[in-house]
Motif scaffolding. Structure first.
Motif, short mmCIF file in Angstrom:
data_model
loop_
_atom_site.label_atom_id
_atom_site.label_comp_id
_atom_site.label_asym_id
_atom_site.label_seq_id
_atom_site.Cartn_x
_atom_site.Cartn_y
_atom_site.Cartn_z
N GLY A 7 0.86 -1.19 0.00
CA GLY A 7 0.00 0.00 0.00
C GLY A 7 0.89 1.23 0.00
N GLY A 9 0.11 4.48 -0.37
CA GLY A 9 -0.69 5.70 -0.26
C GLY A 9 -0.03 6.70 0.68
N GLY A 10 -0.88 7.47 1.39
CA GLY A 10 -0.35 8.50 2.28
C GLY A 10 0.71 7.97 3.22
N VAL A 11 0.38 6.88 3.90
CA VAL A 11 1.29 6.34 4.92
C VAL A 11 2.43 5.53 4.28
CG1 VAL A 11 1.41 4.65 6.81
CG2 VAL A 11 -0.37 6.39 6.79
N ARG A 31 -1.25 -0.25 -6.85
CA ARG A 31 -2.14 -0.70 -7.94
C ARG A 31 -2.80 0.50 -8.60
NH1 ARG A 31 -6.59 -3.78 -4.12
NH2 ARG A 31 -7.55 -1.92 -3.20
N LYS A 77 -5.73 0.31 3.65
CA LYS A 77 -6.87 0.57 4.52
C LYS A 77 -7.26 -0.73 5.22
CE LYS A 77 -7.66 4.90 3.29
NZ LYS A 77 -7.36 6.02 4.20
N GLU A 83 -6.27 -9.41 2.84
CA GLU A 83 -5.71 -9.61 1.50
C GLU A 83 -4.21 -9.26 1.49
OE1 GLU A 83 -7.94 -7.47 -1.52
OE2 GLU A 83 -6.26 -7.65 -2.90
N GLN A 102 -1.39 0.80 10.31
CA GLN A 102 -2.79 1.21 10.12
C GLN A 102 -3.38 1.73 11.42
OE1 GLN A 102 -2.84 -2.93 8.87
NE2 GLN A 102 -4.39 -2.34 7.37
N ASN A 103 -4.57 2.29 11.30
CA ASN A 103 -5.26 2.78 12.49
C ASN A 103 -6.09 1.67 13.14
OD1 ASN A 103 -4.50 5.47 13.00
ND2 ASN A 103 -5.57 6.14 11.16
N ILE A 127 1.04 10.80 11.41
CA ILE A 127 1.29 11.62 10.22
C ILE A 127 -0.06 11.98 9.63
CG2 ILE A 127 1.33 9.68 8.56
CD1 ILE A 127 3.72 11.16 7.19
N ALA A 129 -1.00 12.43 5.75
CA ALA A 129 -0.44 12.39 4.40
C ALA A 129 -1.43 11.68 3.49
CB ALA A 129 0.90 11.65 4.40
N GLU A 269 -13.22 3.73 6.96
CA GLU A 269 -12.75 2.76 7.96
C GLU A 269 -13.67 2.75 9.19
OE1 GLU A 269 -8.13 1.94 7.35
OE2 GLU A 269 -8.48 3.91 8.23
N1 NDP Z 1 -3.39 8.97 5.63
C1 NDP Z 1 -3.04 9.30 6.87
O1 NDP Z 1 -2.72 10.47 7.14
C2 NDP Z 1 -3.00 8.26 7.93
C3 NDP Z 1 -3.53 7.00 7.73
N2 NDP Z 1 -3.39 6.05 8.71
C4 NDP Z 1 -3.87 4.71 8.50
O2 NDP Z 1 -3.00 4.05 7.59
C5 NDP Z 1 -3.71 3.11 6.78
C6 NDP Z 1 -3.49 3.45 5.32
O3 NDP Z 1 -4.09 4.72 5.08
P1 NDP Z 1 -3.72 5.65 3.85
O4 NDP Z 1 -2.26 5.68 3.64
O5 NDP Z 1 -4.44 6.92 4.06
O6 NDP Z 1 -4.41 4.83 2.65
P2 NDP Z 1 -4.37 5.14 1.10
O7 NDP Z 1 -5.71 4.79 0.55
O8 NDP Z 1 -3.79 6.49 0.85
O9 NDP Z 1 -3.31 4.09 0.58
C7 NDP Z 1 -3.51 2.71 0.54
C8 NDP Z 1 -3.07 2.27 -0.84
O10 NDP Z 1 -2.97 0.86 -0.85
C9 NDP Z 1 -3.54 0.39 -2.06
N3 NDP Z 1 -3.87 -1.02 -1.92
C10 NDP Z 1 -4.80 -1.59 -1.12
N4 NDP Z 1 -4.79 -2.92 -1.26
C11 NDP Z 1 -3.84 -3.20 -2.18
C12 NDP Z 1 -3.36 -4.39 -2.77
N5 NDP Z 1 -3.87 -5.59 -2.43
N6 NDP Z 1 -2.39 -4.33 -3.70
C13 NDP Z 1 -1.88 -3.14 -4.06
N7 NDP Z 1 -2.27 -1.95 -3.52
C14 NDP Z 1 -3.25 -1.99 -2.60
C15 NDP Z 1 -4.72 1.31 -2.28
O11 NDP Z 1 -5.21 1.23 -3.59
P3 NDP Z 1 -6.78 1.58 -3.88
O12 NDP Z 1 -6.90 3.05 -3.72
O13 NDP Z 1 -6.95 1.07 -5.28
O14 NDP Z 1 -7.58 0.83 -2.87
C16 NDP Z 1 -4.07 2.66 -1.95
O15 NDP Z 1 -3.35 3.18 -3.04
C17 NDP Z 1 -5.18 3.22 7.23
O16 NDP Z 1 -5.45 2.25 8.20
C18 NDP Z 1 -5.25 4.62 7.85
O17 NDP Z 1 -6.25 4.73 8.84
C19 NDP Z 1 -2.69 6.28 9.86
C20 NDP Z 1 -2.16 7.52 10.11
C21 NDP Z 1 -2.32 8.62 9.20
#
Ligand code: NDP
Ligand code: KPL
Length: 309
Positions: A7, A9-11, A31, A77, A83, A102-103, A127, A129, A269
């Motif tokens: 994953g 994403g932000g984190v 992805r 998430k 998965e 994750q949270n 963070i 992000a 979530e």
């Molecule tokens: N963002 C924040 O500021 C904070 C978030 N958190 C926690 O961190 C966790 C992640 O959050 P966040 O970073 O915001 O999430 P994001 O949605 O920004 O990033 C998660 C990424 O993972 C991808 N993904 C999910 N499943 C797969 C897979 N099987 N294969 C490939 N890629 C995959 C998602 O794609 P797709 O979009 O296609 O699903 C997405 O791009 C959460 O639990 C959140 O609560 C904790 C502190 C701060």
């Protein structure tokens, strides 16, 4: 250490990017359009701690040999946790470790169900992000910190080794010997923050400037504290006042990740945040009327636009 970030994403993008910036071997699992952009244009991080353009980015090749990674950071998430664990299982080295960033307070047990407790450490990301365009992550405010440690109390050599890795990167890191307490300390703040901001569709600055917003925040936190205590977590008398003080220090534009998801029409979530307060409260016999009100209001949106279609 060979690190797999599941994953990006932000984190995952932020902390994985900073580890790669420090010269470590980091492979991302991404992805969709975000993965395509990372593959062609690299990963861009916009941050007060210093912008980063990571190029090339190494993405997981499905043909990668098994057992290659020493550390997997789970940054999807919560709905995608099982998965992610299934994906990681064949890729982890025999003594490899997995840390959830994750949270919530339930990710570790979801991972342990697939990977076994021995392979799992608990983790918390402090963070804000978010992905703002494919391949681009924006960091809000200054804070970027990981707190992590063993599921059981105490500090191990293997966790110290991970700390040494983290300390080379441009973010703060802290090893804790009491992760259950740490997870709950974040959870009580986050569940109130995300529940109140999503219920009122407000960033923290607006929410905290209104006495009713603040009262909602406080009531949600008090319910989460009561549930945690009923489960045996040693949350002190001062904990709510301390967290309310911390909230005053947050940048006014800060939004919880669940509000960002709500605004984008993504799945929420909710089941693992306010939903968990209600569910765990029912199990412990603790009433949680304010959290239930938030859950009832947000549940129709929790599947996101696609889920609702
Ligand atoms: N963002 C924040 O500021 C904070 C978030 N958190 C926690 O961190 C966790 C992640 O959050 P966040 O970073 O915001 O999430 P994001 O949605 O920004 O990033 C998660 C990424 O993972 C991808 N993904 C999910 N499943 C797969 C897979 N099987 N294969 C490939 N890629 C995959 C998602 O794609 P797709 O979009 O296609 O699903 C997405 O791009 C959460 O639990 C959140 O609560 C904790 C502190 C701060
Ligand atoms: C509240 C915050 C920004 C703290 O790190 C968070 O965890 C989230 O938005 O999910």
């Amino acid at each position: 250490m060979r690190v797999l970030v599941v994953g990006a994403g932000g984190v995952g993008g932020y902390f994985g990017g900073r580890l790669a910036e420090a010269g470590h071997s980091v492979v991302f699992v991404a992805r969709g359009r975000h993965a395509d952009a990372m593959a062609t244009a690299g990963l861009k991080i916009r941050s007060n701690a210093g912008d980063l353009h990571l190029k090339p980015v190494v993405l997981l090749d499905r043909l990668d040999e098994p057992g290659r990674f020493d550390l997997a950071l789970i940054c999807v998430k919560l709905k995608d946790t099982t998965e992610a664990a299934e994906l990681v299982k064949p890729l982890l080295a025999p003594k490899g470790l997995c840390i959830s960033l994750q949270n919530g307070v339930e990710a570790e047990s979801m991972l342990a169900d697939v990977l076994g407790r021995e392979a799992v450490l608990a983790g918390i990301a402090y963070i804000s992000a978010h992905i703002v365009a494919p391949g681009v992550i924006e960091h809000v405010g200054q804070r970027a910190k990981l707190t992590f440690g063993e599921l059981e109390e105490g500090v191990s050599d293997r966790a110290r080794a991970v700390l040494s890795l983290f300390q080379t990167a441009k973010f703060d890191s802290e090893l804790s010997g009491e992760m259950e307490l740490q997870l709950w300390l974040k959870f009580i703040m986050l569940t109130a923050f995300s529940g109140a901001c999503c219920y009122r569709r407000e960033a923290i600055g607006v929410l905290r400037s209104d006495p009713e917003g603040k009262a909602l925040f406080q009531a949600l936190m008090e319910e989460a504290v009561a549930v945690g205590r009923a489960r045996g977590v040693k949350l002190t008398e001062e904990v709510v006042a301390q967290r309310l003080d911390n909230v005053e220090q947050l940048p006014p534009e800060m939004k919880p990740s669940m509000l960002v998801d709500l605004e984008r029409g993504n799945a929420l979530e909710l089941p693992w945040l306010s939903g968990a307060v209600v569910r765990l409260g029912q199990q412990a016999g603790v009433p949680t009327p304010v959290s239930s009100k938030v859950v009832d209001a947000l549940e129709p949106l929790a599947g996101g636009r696609l889920g609702a279609a």
